[in-house]
Each structure stands twice: as structure tokens, then as C-alpha cells.
Design a protein around this motif. Structure first.
Motif, PDB file in Angstrom:
ATOM      1  N   ALA A   1      35.304  52.621  43.094  1.00 39.01           N
ATOM      2  CA  ALA A   1      36.411  53.586  43.031  1.00 39.01           C
ATOM      3  C   ALA A   1      37.480  53.238  44.061  1.00 39.01           C
ATOM      4  CB  ALA A   1      35.892  55.005  43.251  1.00 39.01           C
ATOM      5  N   ASN A   2      37.052  52.849  45.245  1.00 37.85           N
ATOM      6  CA  ASN A   2      38.019  52.473  46.290  1.00 37.85           C
ATOM      7  C   ASN A   2      38.807  51.225  45.904  1.00 37.85           C
ATOM      8  OD1 ASN A   2      37.173  54.601  47.884  1.00 37.85           O
ATOM      9  ND2 ASN A   2      35.884  53.348  49.202  1.00 37.85           N
ATOM     10  N   ILE A   3      38.125  50.223  45.374  1.00 36.98           N
ATOM     11  CA  ILE A   3      38.792  48.979  44.981  1.00 36.98           C
ATOM     12  C   ILE A   3      39.853  49.242  43.923  1.00 36.98           C
ATOM     13  CG2 ILE A   3      38.474  46.748  43.810  1.00 36.98           C
ATOM     14  CD1 ILE A   3      35.665  46.649  45.188  1.00 36.98           C
ATOM     15  N   GLY A   4      39.546  50.106  42.969  1.00 38.98           N
ATOM     16  CA  GLY A   4      40.472  50.382  41.878  1.00 38.98           C
ATOM     17  C   GLY A   4      41.533  51.421  42.158  1.00 38.98           C
ATOM     18  N   ALA A   5      41.449  52.090  43.302  1.00 44.67           N
ATOM     19  CA  ALA A   5      42.336  53.227  43.580  1.00 44.67           C
ATOM     20  C   ALA A   5      43.820  52.910  43.445  1.00 44.67           C
ATOM     21  CB  ALA A   5      42.037  53.795  44.968  1.00 44.67           C
TER      22      ALA A   5
ATOM     23  N   PRO B   1      39.288  30.781  35.160  1.00 44.33           N
ATOM     24  CA  PRO B   1      39.392  30.511  33.727  1.00 44.33           C
ATOM     25  C   PRO B   1      38.755  31.618  32.872  1.00 44.33           C
ATOM     26  CG  PRO B   1      38.413  28.627  34.862  1.00 44.33           C
ATOM     27  CD  PRO B   1      38.578  29.718  35.866  1.00 44.33           C
ATOM     28  N   ALA B   2      37.654  32.180  33.371  1.00 36.21           N
ATOM     29  CA  ALA B   2      36.996  33.259  32.627  1.00 36.21           C
ATOM     30  C   ALA B   2      37.897  34.486  32.569  1.00 36.21           C
ATOM     31  CB  ALA B   2      35.659  33.597  33.273  1.00 36.21           C
ATOM     32  N   ALA B   3      38.539  34.825  33.679  1.00 32.80           N
ATOM     33  CA  ALA B   3      39.459  35.963  33.702  1.00 32.80           C
ATOM     34  C   ALA B   3      40.653  35.702  32.785  1.00 32.80           C
ATOM     35  CB  ALA B   3      39.932  36.248  35.126  1.00 32.80           C
ATOM     36  N   ARG B   4      41.162  34.496  32.806  1.00 28.88           N
ATOM     37  CA  ARG B   4      42.286  34.135  31.928  1.00 28.88           C
ATOM     38  C   ARG B   4      41.921  34.372  30.464  1.00 28.88           C
ATOM     39  NH1 ARG B   4      42.731  29.134  33.332  1.00 28.88           N
ATOM     40  NH2 ARG B   4      43.958  29.628  35.160  1.00 28.88           N
ATOM     41  N   LYS B   5      40.708  33.959  30.093  1.00 26.07           N
ATOM     42  CA  LYS B   5      40.231  34.119  28.721  1.00 26.07           C
ATOM     43  C   LYS B   5      40.096  35.609  28.356  1.00 26.07           C
ATOM     44  CE  LYS B   5      36.449  32.575  25.758  1.00 26.07           C
ATOM     45  NZ  LYS B   5      35.211  31.795  25.698  1.00 26.07           N
ATOM     46  N   LEU B   6      39.519  36.390  29.262  1.00 27.83           N
ATOM     47  CA  LEU B   6      39.385  37.833  29.022  1.00 27.83           C
ATOM     48  C   LEU B   6      40.742  38.507  28.869  1.00 27.83           C
ATOM     49  CD1 LEU B   6      36.636  38.979  31.560  1.00 27.83           C
ATOM     50  CD2 LEU B   6      36.430  38.799  29.083  1.00 27.83           C
ATOM     51  N   LEU B   7      41.663  38.177  29.752  1.00 30.00           N
ATOM     52  CA  LEU B   7      42.976  38.817  29.718  1.00 30.00           C
ATOM     53  C   LEU B   7      43.781  38.383  28.502  1.00 30.00           C
ATOM     54  CD1 LEU B   7      43.905  39.002  33.485  1.00 30.00           C
ATOM     55  CD2 LEU B   7      42.732  40.657  32.045  1.00 30.00           C
ATOM     56  N   GLN B   8      43.544  37.171  28.021  1.00 29.19           N
ATOM     57  CA  GLN B   8      44.200  36.740  26.785  1.00 29.19           C
ATOM     58  C   GLN B   8      43.673  37.552  25.611  1.00 29.19           C
ATOM     59  OE1 GLN B   8      46.835  34.374  26.523  1.00 29.19           O
ATOM     60  NE2 GLN B   8      46.938  35.562  24.639  1.00 29.19           N
TER      61      GLN B   8
ATOM     62  N   MET C   1      39.457  44.234  34.951  1.00 28.29           N
ATOM     63  CA  MET C   1      38.703  43.202  34.250  1.00 28.29           C
ATOM     64  C   MET C   1      38.660  41.921  35.084  1.00 28.29           C
ATOM     65  SD  MET C   1      40.180  43.841  30.408  1.00 28.29           S
ATOM     66  CE  MET C   1      39.348  42.445  29.643  1.00 28.29           C
ATOM     67  N   ALA C   2      39.797  41.537  35.638  1.00 29.05           N
ATOM     68  CA  ALA C   2      39.858  40.316  36.448  1.00 29.05           C
ATOM     69  C   ALA C   2      39.032  40.462  37.724  1.00 29.05           C
ATOM     70  CB  ALA C   2      41.312  39.980  36.779  1.00 29.05           C
ATOM     71  N   VAL C   3      39.128  41.605  38.380  1.00 29.06           N
ATOM     72  CA  VAL C   3      38.337  41.843  39.589  1.00 29.06           C
ATOM     73  C   VAL C   3      36.849  41.781  39.250  1.00 29.06           C
ATOM     74  CG1 VAL C   3      37.707  43.591  41.310  1.00 29.06           C
ATOM     75  CG2 VAL C   3      40.114  43.149  40.817  1.00 29.06           C
TER      76      VAL C   3
ATOM     77  N   LEU D   1      35.985  49.607  36.664  1.00 29.30           N
ATOM     78  CA  LEU D   1      35.154  49.078  37.743  1.00 29.30           C
ATOM     79  C   LEU D   1      33.887  49.902  37.934  1.00 29.30           C
ATOM     80  CD1 LEU D   1      37.992  48.227  40.245  1.00 29.30           C
ATOM     81  CD2 LEU D   1      36.430  46.573  39.205  1.00 29.30           C
ATOM     82  N   MET D   2      33.997  51.213  37.809  1.00 23.61           N
ATOM     83  CA  MET D   2      32.867  52.102  38.068  1.00 23.61           C
ATOM     84  C   MET D   2      31.775  52.023  37.005  1.00 23.61           C
ATOM     85  SD  MET D   2      35.080  55.289  39.552  1.00 23.61           S
ATOM     86  CE  MET D   2      33.766  56.410  39.995  1.00 23.61           C
ATOM     87  N   VAL D   3      32.111  51.576  35.803  1.00 28.73           N
ATOM     88  CA  VAL D   3      31.067  51.481  34.769  1.00 28.73           C
ATOM     89  C   VAL D   3      30.443  50.082  34.697  1.00 28.73           C
ATOM     90  CG1 VAL D   3      32.011  53.383  33.407  1.00 28.73           C
ATOM     91  CG2 VAL D   3      32.645  51.030  32.819  1.00 28.73           C
ATOM     92  N   PHE D   4      30.898  49.187  35.534  1.00 30.50           N
ATOM     93  CA  PHE D   4      30.316  47.838  35.571  1.00 30.50           C
ATOM     94  C   PHE D   4      29.604  47.549  36.886  1.00 30.50           C
ATOM     95  CE2 PHE D   4      33.094  47.197  31.937  1.00 30.50           C
ATOM     96  CZ  PHE D   4      32.265  46.454  31.113  1.00 30.50           C
ATOM     97  N   THR D   5      29.192  48.582  37.607  1.00 32.19           N
ATOM     98  CA  THR D   5      28.521  48.357  38.887  1.00 32.19           C
ATOM     99  C   THR D   5      27.230  47.560  38.730  1.00 32.19           C
ATOM    100  OG1 THR D   5      27.415  50.499  38.754  1.00 32.19           O
ATOM    101  CG2 THR D   5      29.504  50.421  39.961  1.00 32.19           C
TER     102      THR D   5
END
Length: 128
Positions: free
Chosen positions: A40-44, A83-90, A62-64, A25-29
Motif C-alpha cells: 500500500a505504501n509503495i503504491g500510494a 523486458p518482462a515489464a515491457r511485454k506486460l505493458l504492451q 504491474m511494472a513494480v 500491488l496489494m493483491v500480488f503480495t
């Protein structure tokens, strides 16, 4: 920032004690619009498979991230993000021997958190 730069920064953050989800999360700000402290708080609590060994923290991050990038606050905002998250996680699961839970990724699949972070960043970065 390209994928290699994101991975390098994520490894620095990891070395400072941040968990797998936080580092992603921190490298995609720049893409999510969420500042580094809030990221950082969201991912804690998402690391170590939401602290239970279940869905990998990298996969959760990734989904968040995808939701933050593609969604909007309207009730139908999820229509692009899900659907985009589903594709990434697949893609993530396919690249990791079909595993998605923390316990399987580290156990059966023999992946380290650093390997998973790098793979998740590569996949997420290539989505936009």
C-alpha cells in the motif's frame, strides 16, 4: 489466489479507498513477497498516473510487481525484469486501445479505473 479472486479482492480494497496502483500491488503480495502494508505504501503515490495523469497507476504497479518478482539486487538484476515489464505493458496497452497514460485511458479510451485494475490483474496474473 487466481485472477478472479485477485480482482474481487482488489475491488474490495478499492471500495475501502485504495488507489488503482495500491490495489494491484496489494493483491500480488504472495508473488512479490512484499507485505500488504508496504505494498500500500509503495503504491500510494502511483495512482492517477503518478498524480499527474501520466503513466497509469495500474501499469506502474504491474511494472513494480514484475521487478519485485523477477529482479535481484545486483546491478544486472534488471535484465529479466525490464523486458518482462515491457511485454506486460504492451499487452496492457494493446488491450486498452493503445493507451497507457491515465488521461488517455479514462478520456479517449473511456476506461474506468475498475476496468483497468481488472485488466492489469488478468495480464499480470497470466505472466506466471
Amino acid at each position: 489466489m487466481n485472477a478472479d479472486e485477485r480482482i474481487k479482492k482488489a475491488m474490495e480494497l478499492r471500495g475501502s479507498g485504495y488507489n488503482c496502483a495500491q490495489t494491484v500491488l496489494m493483491v500480488f503480495t504472495d508473488a512479490t513477497g512484499v507485505d500488504i502494508d508496504m505494498s500500500a505504501n509503495i503504491g500510494a503515490a502511483l495512482g492517477a498516473g503518478v498524480a499527474t495523469g501520466e503513466i497509469c497507476g495500474v501499469a506502474n504497479a504491474m511494472a513494480v510487481s514484475e521487478g519485485l518478482i523477477l529482479s535481484n539486487p545486483a546491478p544486472d538484476g534488471k535484465l529479466k525484469a525490464m523486458p518482462a515489464a515491457r511485454k506486460l505493458l504492451q499487452k496492457f496497452s494493446d488491450s486498452c486501445g493503445g493507451c497507457i497514460t491515465c488521461r488517455d485511458l479514462k478520456g479517449k479510451c473511456g476506461k474506468s479505473c475498475d476496468e483497468l485494475i481488472a485488466e492489469g490483474i488478468r495480464i499480470l496474473d497470466s505472466s506466471f
